[in-house]
Scaffold this motif. Structure first.
Motif, PDB file in Angstrom:
ATOM      1  N   CYS A 153      30.539  37.799  52.278  1.00  0.00           N
ATOM      2  CA  CYS A 153      31.329  38.752  52.419  1.00  0.00           C
ATOM      3  C   CYS A 153      31.946  39.102  53.167  1.00  0.00           C
ATOM      4  CB  CYS A 153      31.589  39.659  50.674  1.00  0.00           C
ATOM      5  SG  CYS A 153      31.852  38.824  49.277  1.00  0.00           S
ATOM      6  N   CYS A 154      32.345  40.585  53.004  1.00  0.00           N
ATOM      7  CA  CYS A 154      32.855  40.861  54.402  1.00  0.00           C
ATOM      8  C   CYS A 154      32.354  41.899  54.856  1.00  0.00           C
ATOM      9  CB  CYS A 154      34.471  42.178  54.117  1.00  0.00           C
ATOM     10  SG  CYS A 154      35.520  41.628  53.600  1.00  0.00           S
ATOM     11  N   LYS A 205      41.517  46.742  45.855  1.00  0.00           N
ATOM     12  CA  LYS A 205      41.842  47.248  47.582  1.00  0.00           C
ATOM     13  C   LYS A 205      43.119  46.512  48.197  1.00  0.00           C
ATOM     14  CE  LYS A 205      37.301  46.200  48.358  1.00  0.00           C
ATOM     15  NZ  LYS A 205      35.912  45.401  49.244  1.00  0.00           N
ATOM     16  N   CYS A 210      38.016  42.271  55.135  1.00  0.00           N
ATOM     17  CA  CYS A 210      39.867  42.924  54.722  1.00  0.00           C
ATOM     18  C   CYS A 210      40.477  44.349  55.357  1.00  0.00           C
ATOM     19  CB  CYS A 210      39.556  42.851  53.295  1.00  0.00           C
ATOM     20  SG  CYS A 210      39.507  41.827  52.731  1.00  0.00           S
ATOM     21  N   PHE A 242      32.689  35.491  47.619  1.00  0.00           N
ATOM     22  CA  PHE A 242      32.671  36.520  46.860  1.00  0.00           C
ATOM     23  C   PHE A 242      31.657  36.169  45.101  1.00  0.00           C
ATOM     24  CE2 PHE A 242      34.533  38.949  42.971  1.00  0.00           C
ATOM     25  CZ  PHE A 242      33.973  39.390  43.051  1.00  0.00           C
ATOM     26  N   MET A 271      41.356  39.713  43.520  1.00  0.00           N
ATOM     27  CA  MET A 271      40.889  40.467  42.664  1.00  0.00           C
ATOM     28  C   MET A 271      40.220  41.982  42.360  1.00  0.00           C
ATOM     29  SD  MET A 271      37.287  40.966  42.158  1.00  0.00           S
ATOM     30  CE  MET A 271      36.337  41.761  44.192  1.00  0.00           C
ATOM     31  N   SER A 272      40.888  41.934  43.856  1.00  0.00           N
ATOM     32  CA  SER A 272      39.686  43.743  44.048  1.00  0.00           C
ATOM     33  C   SER A 272      41.050  44.542  44.235  1.00  0.00           C
ATOM     34  CB  SER A 272      38.734  44.236  44.807  1.00  0.00           C
ATOM     35  OG  SER A 272      39.834  43.679  46.266  1.00  0.00           O
ATOM     36  N   CYS A 289      32.095  45.387  46.210  1.00  0.00           N
ATOM     37  CA  CYS A 289      31.902  43.848  45.811  1.00  0.00           C
ATOM     38  C   CYS A 289      31.088  43.002  45.424  1.00  0.00           C
ATOM     39  CB  CYS A 289      32.994  43.187  47.115  1.00  0.00           C
ATOM     40  SG  CYS A 289      34.489  43.468  47.191  1.00  0.00           S
ATOM     41  N   HIS A 299      29.919  45.651  53.144  1.00  0.00           N
ATOM     42  CA  HIS A 299      31.260  46.278  53.936  1.00  0.00           C
ATOM     43  C   HIS A 299      31.273  46.824  55.876  1.00  0.00           C
ATOM     44  CE1 HIS A 299      33.576  44.405  50.276  1.00  0.00           C
ATOM     45  NE2 HIS A 299      34.499  44.064  51.809  1.00  0.00           N
ATOM     46  N   GLY A 348      39.065  38.348  55.350  1.00  0.00           N
ATOM     47  CA  GLY A 348      37.912  37.939  54.408  1.00  0.00           C
ATOM     48  C   GLY A 348      37.339  37.145  53.047  1.00  0.00           C
ATOM     49  N   CYS A 349      37.853  36.395  51.953  1.00  0.00           N
ATOM     50  CA  CYS A 349      36.625  36.704  51.510  1.00  0.00           C
ATOM     51  C   CYS A 349      37.581  34.518  51.223  1.00  0.00           C
ATOM     52  CB  CYS A 349      36.722  36.106  50.022  1.00  0.00           C
ATOM     53  SG  CYS A 349      34.632  38.128  49.632  1.00  0.00           S
ATOM     54  N   GLY A 384      41.886  38.004  51.259  1.00  0.00           N
ATOM     55  CA  GLY A 384      41.500  38.002  49.781  1.00  0.00           C
ATOM     56  C   GLY A 384      40.390  37.392  49.111  1.00  0.00           C
ATOM     57  N   CYS A 385      39.986  37.498  48.091  1.00  0.00           N
ATOM     58  CA  CYS A 385      39.010  36.811  47.310  1.00  0.00           C
ATOM     59  C   CYS A 385      38.871  36.021  46.926  1.00  0.00           C
ATOM     60  CB  CYS A 385      37.671  38.834  46.095  1.00  0.00           C
ATOM     61  SG  CYS A 385      39.691  39.615  46.307  1.00  0.00           S
TER      62      CYS A 385
HETATM   63 FE1  XCC Z   1      35.549  41.708  48.218  1.00  0.00          FE
HETATM   64 FE2  XCC Z   1      36.471  42.262  51.187  1.00  0.00          FE
HETATM   65 FE3  XCC Z   1      38.047  40.705  48.397  1.00  0.00          FE
HETATM   66 FE4  XCC Z   1      35.697  39.398  49.250  1.00  0.00          FE
HETATM   67  S1  XCC Z   1      37.791  39.211  49.587  1.00  0.00           S
HETATM   68  S2  XCC Z   1      35.764  39.924  47.421  1.00  0.00           S
HETATM   69  S3  XCC Z   1      37.450  43.155  47.965  1.00  0.00           S
HETATM   70  S4  XCC Z   1      34.537  40.862  50.086  1.00  0.00           S
HETATM   71 NI1  XCC Z   1      38.021  41.421  50.878  1.00  0.00          NI
END
Ligand code: XCC
Ligand code: SF4
Length: 631
Positions: A295-296, A560, A523, A313, A557-558, A334, A260, A481-482, A451-452
């Motif tokens: 991911c992010c 966050k 995110c 993710f 899922m998280s 993540c 992140h 995000g995802c 979101g994820c």
């Molecule tokens: Fe993580 Fe941010 Fe979710 Fe993806 S969307 S799985 S929190 S990387 Ni934020």
């Protein structure tokens, strides 16, 4: 004319995943698909939020036969406390990521590794916070602004300064309800204290503190993450890149950045782009160095540098299963612990860099402001040297990938409007043309897809099918995000995806030269979305609750995501969830988060685990808002 646009289907993505799973079997490692089978069915009591292990008299589980815990806590109390603890966990993660960004600016120097890149943004923030700028050295200003930013995390009195950016109306609502957020750390500690054994038992108070903790994230920690990242690494502007596993290149040294905080990935990108390092890669027979994101982190470096995005993710294990990844470098959040044993089955080197995320079977190189370039150089060099260690018999790269137009920060969006529409108005830097499109019905409304991934629903299917249905109905999408990664895998960030839109949105995409799904970042950048709705509400002269705009997290899922959902709702935006928020065992809690918050802040959750029904509800919700506005 460019070739015809064909979106990659979820079936095709699943076929790629199945093929990669054969490699997993070949090397003898499990993947999330295997582990889901072992974990299903989930414990019903935990899933409905009524398992309490907050004190050592427990765990206590609420069933019809045992309606109270040993202390007398009811289902409502237990589900409420668990929910608030999720929000607090999420707010901590986002906010601490934000804090690290602020520290990087505090440490920044002219001749150090971290610099001021967007000086205008720095000066604007200094002005906003009454920090003198006249005749001062840029780095003196930066350090004072950073110190003020750090202070927001732990100040002893007053409210989050970032909330002053919200509409007058929102601040009044928050103030009256007693949820105007104080220092970020204060709200998280309050949440942990309230949920300690023998403290708050009242579900209503727990939900209010969830909103407040969320606000400390979205209008505090996350906003700091976004703003300070922009100052340090540049504010994203529209640019072209590519997404999905097909971005991995067999002939190049592949390095994956996952996590992140951009502090690590920025440095990896910088180092890998040097002539010296490119030559080093070639000396081992590679054509060069190919940095890709997951991911992010993918979102952060794609938005600022056009770095390619390997996926979201539930694609992290797949990326390594291609057998062509020389190194994966991670920071925080993540990251599957299984990346450790999985990388051991390949030549892949696995580097952890943060004391916050220590993972077995990785090499730990802590990255600091002082050693950032050395650490990045060590990692990139070792990846180059690792190129020759690939095992041909384990290599398979799925070919699917799509073009993706990314970089739609608020500034990026307004710049598109300025070049193509605002120029006719003699008025720059405004959302007015966009508002005109919505009022006239050319665009029906907007959805923030966030979101994820979550294996509780068919991964990516909910994201992609909901987005397709929305754009077909002339609803423009902003994504982070995802969810944004899912869009990139299906090609929905490709400008040519406008062929999938209804007539109105297609026209707007052509005029403004944008894709129908606008990638707004990672995110923490949902704070950008909060600024976007605030900007639109101000330019329109209506409340945020009146806008035909909603949020949607169909595969979250998280923890966050729980924090995010709370601040989005508190900002007045209805939020549609495709995954149950683990409170189903308490009718009162369910009622509070769907209806109760409506009375307090004018918005709430709509929960439906069927994506087809969820998208119908979204469209109905948007049309209802339009009706209420009389447009
Ligand atoms: Fe993580 Fe941010 Fe979710 Fe993806 S969307 S799985 S929190 S990387 Ni934020
Ligand atoms: Fe059980 Fe109450 Fe302790 Fe929770 S706090 S574990 S319900 S006794």
């Amino acid at each position: 004319m460019s070739e015809e646009f064909v979106s990659t289907s979820v079936e095709q993505m699943e076929a790629d995943a199945e093929r990669l799973h054969l490699t997993a079997e070949q090397v003898g490692i499990d993947t999330w698909q295997d582990r889901v089978k072992n974990q299903t069915p989930h414990c019903k009591i935990g899933e409905s939020g009524v398992c309490c292990r907050i004190c050592a008299m427990g765990p206590c589980r609420i069933t019809p036969k045992s309606p109270k815990g040993i202390c007398g806590a009811t289902a409502d109390t237990i589900a409420g406390r668990n929910y608030l603890r999720m929000a607090a966990g999420g707010a901590s993660a986002h906010s601490d990521h934000g804090r690290e960004c602020v520290w990087k600016l505090y440490d920044a120097t002219e001749d150090g590794y971290y610099h001021v890149t967007d000086a205008t943004k720095l000066l604007n923030l200094a002005k906003e916070w009454n920090i003198p700028t006249e005749g001062r050295d840029m780095y003196d200003i930066a350090h004072e602004v950073a110190e003020a930013g750090l202070n927001e995390y732990g100040k002893i009195k007053g409210y989050q300064r970032w909330t002053e950016r919200a509409t007058e109306e929102r601040r009044e609502v928050w103030n009256e309800l007693g949820i105007l957020p104080r220092a970020v750390d204060r709200e998280v500690v309050t949440a942990m204290h309230m949920t300690h054994m023998g403290c708050t038992a009242d579900a209503e108070a727990l939900v209010k503190q969830s909103l407040r903790t969320g606000l400390a994230d979205g209008w505090g920690g996350s906003m700091a993450g976004t703003e300070f990242s922009d100052i340090l690494y540049g504010t994203p502007m529209p640019k072209e890149t590519e997404g999905n596993l097909g971005v991995l290149d067999k002939e190049m040294v592949n390095i994956i950045c996952h996590g992140h905080d951009p502090a690590v990935s920025e440095m990896i990108v910088l180092v890998s782009e040097t002539k010296e390092m490119q030559a080093y890669a070639r000396s081992f027979g590679a054509k060069g160095i190919n940095i890709v994101g997951l991911c992010c982190t993918a979102n952060e470096i794609a938005m600022r540098h056009g770095v390619k995005m390997a996926g979201n993710f539930l694609q992290q294990e797949n990326a390594l299963l291609t057998g062509v990844v020389e190194a994966i470098v991670v920071d925080v959040q993540c990251i599957f612990p299984n990346i450790g044993p999985l990388s051991e089955c390949f030549h892949t080197k696995f580097y952890t860099t943060s004391p916050i995320a220590r993972i077995p079977y990785s090499e730990y190189l802590q990255l600091t402001s002082e050693n950032a370039k050395e650490v990045a150089t060590t990692i990139v060099k070792s990846a180059c040297e690792n190129f020759k260690n690939r095992d041909e018999s384990k290599i398979f790269i799925p070919e699917h990938k799509h073009k993706a137009s990314v970089g739609y920060s608020c500034e990026g969006i307004r710049s598109r409007l300025d070049t193509v529409t605002n120029s006719h108005l003699d008025e720059l830097d405004t959302y007015k043309p966009l508002i005109e499109c919505v009022r006239s019905g050319v665009i029906r409304g907007a959805v923030a897809m966030v979101g994820c991934n979550n294996p509780k629903v068919r991964p990516d299917y909910s994201h992609i099918e909901i987005m397709k249905k929305l754009i077909e109905n002339d609803i423009v999408i902003v994504a982070t995000g995802c969810a944004a990664q899912a869009a990139s895998k299906a090609g929905l960030l490709d400008k040519r995806a406008k062929v999938l839109c209804g007539e109105g949105l297609r026209r707007v995409c052509t005029l403004a030269d944008i894709p129908p799904v606008l990638h707004m970042g990672s995110c923490v950048d949902i704070s950008r979305m909060m600024m976007l709705v605030t900007g639109i509400a101000k330019d329109w002269g209506i409340k945020t609750t009146e806008l035909p705009v909603v949020g949607c997290a169909p595969e979250w899922m998280s923890e966050k995501a729980v924090s995010i959902a709370n601040y989005v709702v508190a900002t007045g935006i209805d939020t549609y969830l495709g995954i149950d928020p683990l409170v189903g065992g308490s009718e009162q809690m369910m009622n509070l988060i769907t209806n109760g918050t409506k009375d307090w802040v004018g918005a709430g959750y709509v929960i439906n685990t069927d994506p087809d029904e969820l998208v119908k509800a979204i469209i109905e919700g948007i049309e209802k808002k339009r009706d209420a506005l009389g447009i």
